[in-house]
Motif scaffolding. Sequence first.
Motif, PDB file in Angstrom:
ATOM      1  N   THR A  75       0.824  -1.203   0.000  1.00 25.65           N
ATOM      2  CA  THR A  75       0.000   0.000   0.000  1.00 25.65           C
ATOM      3  C   THR A  75       0.864   1.262   0.000  1.00 25.65           C
ATOM      4  O   THR A  75       0.578   2.236  -0.707  1.00 25.65           O
ATOM      5  CB  THR A  75      -0.934   0.003   1.223  1.00 25.65           C
TER       6      THR A  75
ATOM      7  N   ASP B 141      -5.954 -13.787   6.365  1.00 22.38           N
ATOM      8  CA  ASP B 141      -6.753 -12.868   5.547  1.00 22.38           C
ATOM      9  C   ASP B 141      -6.973 -11.547   6.273  1.00 22.38           C
ATOM     10  O   ASP B 141      -6.832 -10.461   5.701  1.00 22.38           O
ATOM     11  CB  ASP B 141      -8.098 -13.497   5.190  1.00 22.38           C
TER      12      ASP B 141
ATOM     13  N   ILE C 238      -5.545  -7.560   5.352  1.00 20.73           N
ATOM     14  CA  ILE C 238      -6.441  -6.403   5.292  1.00 20.73           C
ATOM     15  C   ILE C 238      -6.015  -5.351   6.310  1.00 20.73           C
ATOM     16  O   ILE C 238      -5.952  -4.148   6.010  1.00 20.73           O
ATOM     17  CB  ILE C 238      -7.895  -6.839   5.546  1.00 20.73           C
TER      18      ILE C 238
ATOM     19  N   ARG D  46      -3.129  -3.299   5.150  1.00 21.06           N
ATOM     20  CA  ARG D  46      -3.504  -2.241   4.208  1.00 21.06           C
ATOM     21  C   ARG D  46      -4.146  -1.066   4.927  1.00 21.06           C
ATOM     22  O   ARG D  46      -3.880   0.103   4.616  1.00 21.06           O
ATOM     23  CB  ARG D  46      -4.465  -2.802   3.161  1.00 21.06           C
ATOM     24  N   LEU D  47      -4.987  -1.358   5.919  1.00 22.28           N
ATOM     25  CA  LEU D  47      -5.660  -0.293   6.663  1.00 22.28           C
ATOM     26  C   LEU D  47      -4.660   0.533   7.470  1.00 22.28           C
ATOM     27  O   LEU D  47      -4.759   1.768   7.519  1.00 22.28           O
ATOM     28  CB  LEU D  47      -6.721  -0.884   7.586  1.00 22.28           C
TER      29      LEU D  47
ATOM     30  N   ALA E 210     -10.975   2.951   2.299  1.00 18.54           N
ATOM     31  CA  ALA E 210     -10.902   1.873   3.294  1.00 18.54           C
ATOM     32  C   ALA E 210     -12.237   1.183   3.525  1.00 18.54           C
ATOM     33  O   ALA E 210     -12.299   0.205   4.274  1.00 18.54           O
ATOM     34  CB  ALA E 210     -10.382   2.435   4.622  1.00 18.54           C
TER      35      ALA E 210
ATOM     36  N   ASP F   9     -12.473  -2.682   2.814  1.00 13.24           N
ATOM     37  CA  ASP F   9     -11.641  -3.442   3.740  1.00 13.24           C
ATOM     38  C   ASP F   9     -12.220  -3.446   5.152  1.00 13.24           C
ATOM     39  O   ASP F   9     -12.147  -4.462   5.858  1.00 13.24           O
ATOM     40  CB  ASP F   9     -10.222  -2.872   3.768  1.00 13.24           C
TER      41      ASP F   9
ATOM     42  N   LYS G   2     -14.988  -6.027   5.236  1.00 10.44           N
ATOM     43  CA  LYS G   2     -14.436  -7.380   5.263  1.00 10.44           C
ATOM     44  C   LYS G   2     -13.882  -7.707   6.661  1.00 10.44           C
ATOM     45  O   LYS G   2     -14.062  -8.819   7.165  1.00 10.44           O
ATOM     46  CB  LYS G   2     -13.326  -7.512   4.228  1.00 10.44           C
ATOM     47  N   LEU G   3     -13.218  -6.727   7.252  1.00  8.41           N
ATOM     48  CA  LEU G   3     -12.624  -6.948   8.565  1.00  8.41           C
ATOM     49  C   LEU G   3     -13.704  -7.210   9.612  1.00  8.41           C
ATOM     50  O   LEU G   3     -13.512  -8.039  10.512  1.00  8.41           O
ATOM     51  CB  LEU G   3     -11.771  -5.742   8.957  1.00  8.41           C
TER      52      LEU G   3
END
Length: 455
Positions: A24, A313, A317, A320-321, A337, A340, A343-344
């Motif tokens: 990122t 996984d 994530i 990236r955050l 964001a 993500d 998903k988190l």
Amino acid sequence: MSETTSPRIVIVGAGPAGIGAAATLVEAGLHPVVIDEAHRAGGQIYRRPPAGFVRTPEQLYGSEAAKARALHTLFDRLAEDGLLTHCAGSSVIAVHAGRLHVLGEGGVQVIGYDSLILATGASDRIAPVPGWQNAGVFSLGAAQIALKAQGVALGRRIVLIGSGPLLTLVGTQLVEAGADVAAVLDTSSWYQQMRGFSGLAARPVVALRGLALRARLGRRYHAGVTPERIEVDEQGVAALRWRDAGGRQRLTPCDMVGMGWHLRAETHLADLAGCAFIYDMQWQQWLPKTDEMGRAGNGVYLAGDGVRILGADGAEIAGRLAAAACLADLGYQPPSAGADLRKLARLERFACGLARAFPFPAAMVRTLPGDAIVCRCENVTAAAVREGADFGGSEANRVKSLSRAGMGRCQGRFCQLAAVELVAAQAGCAPDVVGRFRGQAPVRPAPVGAFLRED
């Protein structure tokens, strides 16, 4: 910003979280420094063997082989293209005043940073069993590392004891590699495991995959067991004595015992970096306090299992955050964001289901016999910890100073959770009241000679 004024961003850890953060930052035009203890990126879950190793990624990582390949390829490309600096085979042993003390082959060097992303991962969560201090007893993670990195099993006849997905995964990996696994013993009962069903439904494919792995273990797998003692002879481990769910005593001959109760966050560097902590009742451990993006304050960001146990996984994530939060705080345009974060949230529901299904066996720990070793490094017994609580009250570090539990080379990574449970039981209070052992530098053993530099 020009290259000369670009902020110094250091990432500690090159697992899924560290790789996600690095990619990122590179995408935003920055050049991060990535420090990792391994010689090749991948972390524990995607640990890579030496060059020329004969087992394939499918054999090493199973259904995760494609993800492992993708992450390995991504990081290697970024490093080979000179888009990041990879400090391999290096351990951060201290953090102070915006500087990292890094132990490598050439000794200790100091690396400054403007922003720090800690992606330190997790290690085995251990519950002491009488006899676990003897030769032939390993953590589940150690058994997995030996299998992935060297293609060897650590015993001729193996018993695994603990609870959580790692127990099933390591058991299956050993069986499929041809090892003689005599038994896989889970302290969580079938009823307890069903309590986590609603959370596990957040990722039905992953849950079904786990059940499929367990099915491969067949009659080796037993739920709701109680380990009693690891029997030894002059050669080391000889057998594991345990009681099944019906209370019947069992004795399984073996020469190796692997043990682990899911995972504990690796938080020593976060502690030295000044992060605040909270006691998580769900996971029964102290975890660093961050916002949803991983901000911990003072230019420090946390990602992966070192802050929330969400698996590979979730770690990617979270990496990236954390990088997006770092970019925003430095005045760069961060990537969106929203996706993500959604998903988190789903991964967190699944993780909570795992925590309910496979809890740390606190009741078992609290009733350890007095002669049972709690701290293997310092050979401290349960009786000594209880005596420390009687003299020192319910404060963790006071008991630590009186009993020496947690003062060894692992700095409480293996014994802290058990010691806190013992103190809480002795003092008649909750574990969060007891507190946690303070982090100390160096967080890893370091030779004195590493600090002696000609300059």
